[in-house]
Design an enzyme around this catalytic site. Structure first.
Site: not given
Ligand code: PGA
Ligand code: ZN
Length: 423
Positions: A340, A208, A369, A391, A288, A315
């Site tokens: 998400k 990320e 993501r 985020k 989180e 999450d």
């Molecule tokens: P992921 O990570 O997209 O790999 O699930 C992002 C998060 O956990 O917030």
């Molecule tokens: Zn997360």
């Protein structure tokens, strides 16, 4: 305005993995495209994206991750239902539910449904002569969300250089998004400089865009980020506060939380106490997934014991799922939800989850993501929905900056207010 063409196809995401794109063309000659993101530390209760694995489409050079079946579902099952119909997001989402009534969209694939649903939202906004943000909030001041930005990464995004997934910053003292972003970039760059000076930087840019720097404890990682904030001339706490994404499901074995780099194992009870001490000793305003996705008792216990103002953000626990959110509301297991769209599978039902959260005084954080792409619809959704927080990862990688740049654009061209849910 009518739909006259719907096409799905496979494209690449920021990790070089296949993902689904969908294009919807309208009778005015315009075409509207959306590409879906994909997680790496995915929750067990997320909507199901279709990957070809060892099926008839297995493409060995994509390690079984190709999405040709999802694409075929768009072109053969979904497209015939939409062509010649008026463009209307609600209508499109209803068709998708009729075609695949399963809760997790496993028949069509949540990557197929979300690509179509998003493309429909963008096309519908166009038919009304509006941006996507203004499609959801036609009048009044647009609320630009507070960013939560990745500085250090570990877990599944950076080869477990840290047990937890992310140490993030929240520029709570900034007066505008434009100012906030300038602070964030300063911190992100200084983190690389000081990490190198400490002999630490591995030059690893995590999935990320954060830095994959190894630390032997979570406390040391937090202290490092605090030092970086001070070094750029900002105040820890009042200008910039810390947030963590623990992603605890990743290191919970059903009985113990195994912190490998710290060489510690905690029971749920012990981990609740450990996390409580951590948030009390560090300038952390949001945490989180401090506990595993099905360790509901730990979440509930923590909510009773943790500082009242702390944002406890679900999450993997909630997976943008109404049933799980309602359980968390009833049992007081969290006070904020990560939103998400691809955990849910449809734009309209993602928005319903956000509305239900807000109606129950949960904070909402619209999130990208780890596998992303060049699309910027996320910034429009977060703003148009008045989510309050966003985020996206860090400030490295155009798949991240596409979203930040769209927020800068909205702040420049629209009547906006930069919101601070932590004030
Ligand atoms: P992921 O990570 O997209 O790999 O699930 C992002 C998060 O956990 O917030
Ligand atoms: Zn997360």
């Amino acid at each position: 305005m009518k739909i006259n063409r719907v096409i799905g196809y496979q494209v690449l995401d920021s990790r070089g993995r296949p993902t689904v794109a969908a294009s919807i063309s309208l009778t005015d000659g315009s075409t509207h495209t959306a590409r879906v993101p994909s997680g790496a530390s995915t929750g067990a209760h997320e909507a199901k994206e279709l990957r070809d694995r060892a099926g008839k489409f297995e493409e060995k050079f994509y390690s079984g991750l190709s999405v040709q079946q999802a694409v075929l579902n768009i072109n053969e099952k979904i497209a015939p239902k939409l062509i010649e119909e008026q463009i209307d997001l609600n209508f499109v989402d209803k068709q998708l539910i009729e075609l695949d009534p399963s809760e997790n969209h496993e028949t069509l694939g949540a990557n197929a449904t979300l690509a179509i649903s998003l493309a429909a939202a963008i096309a519908d906004a166009h038919s009304q002569n509006r941006s996507l943000a203004r499609y959801f909030k036609p009048d009044g001041v647009l609320e630009i969300p507070m960013p939560m930005v990745n500085i250090l990464s570990g877990g599944a995004h950076a080869n477990r250089s840290l047990d937890i997934q992310d140490v993030l910053i929240v520029p709570v003292g900034a007066k505008s998004f434009t100012q906030a972003l300038s602070w964030i970039v300063a911190v992100r760059e200084m983190a690389a400089v000081l990490g190198k000076a400490d002999g630490k930087v591995t030059h690893l840019v995590a999935d990320e865009g954060g830095l994959g720097i190894a630390f032997d404890s979570i406390e040391k990682a937090c202290e490092f980020v605090c030092k970086v904030i001070e070094r750029v001339g900002l105040k820890v706490g009042s200008d910039i506060a810390l947030a963590l994404d623990v992603a605890a499901t990743q290191f919970f074995d059903g009985e113990k939380y195994n912190l490998a780099t710290m060489n510690k194992k905690y029971t749920s009870d012990e981990f609740v106490k450990y996390i409580n001490t951590l948030v009390s000793n560090q300038p952390i305003i949001s945490i989180e997934d401090p506990f595993a996705e099905d360790d509901w008792a730990a979440w509930q216990q923590f909510m009773q014991e943790c500082p009242r103002k702390l944002q406890v953000l679900g999450d993997d626990l909630l997976t943008t799922n109404l049933t799980r959110l309602n359980k968390a509301i009833a049992e007081k297991s969290a006070n904020a939800i990560l939103i998400k769209a691809n955990q849910n599978g449809l734009v309209t039902s993602t928005l319903n989850v956000l509305k239900q959260a807000r109606a129950n005084n949960f904070n909402t954080v619209v999130s990208a993501r780890s596998g992303e792409n060049e699309d910027s619809w996320l910034a429009d959704l977060a703003t148009g929905w008045g989510a309050g927080q966003i985020k996206v990862g860090s400030t490295h990688g155009s798949e991240r900056n596409a979203k930040w740049n769209r927020l800068l654009e909205l702040e420049a061209i629209e009547k906006t207010k930069f919101v601070n849910p932590f004030s």
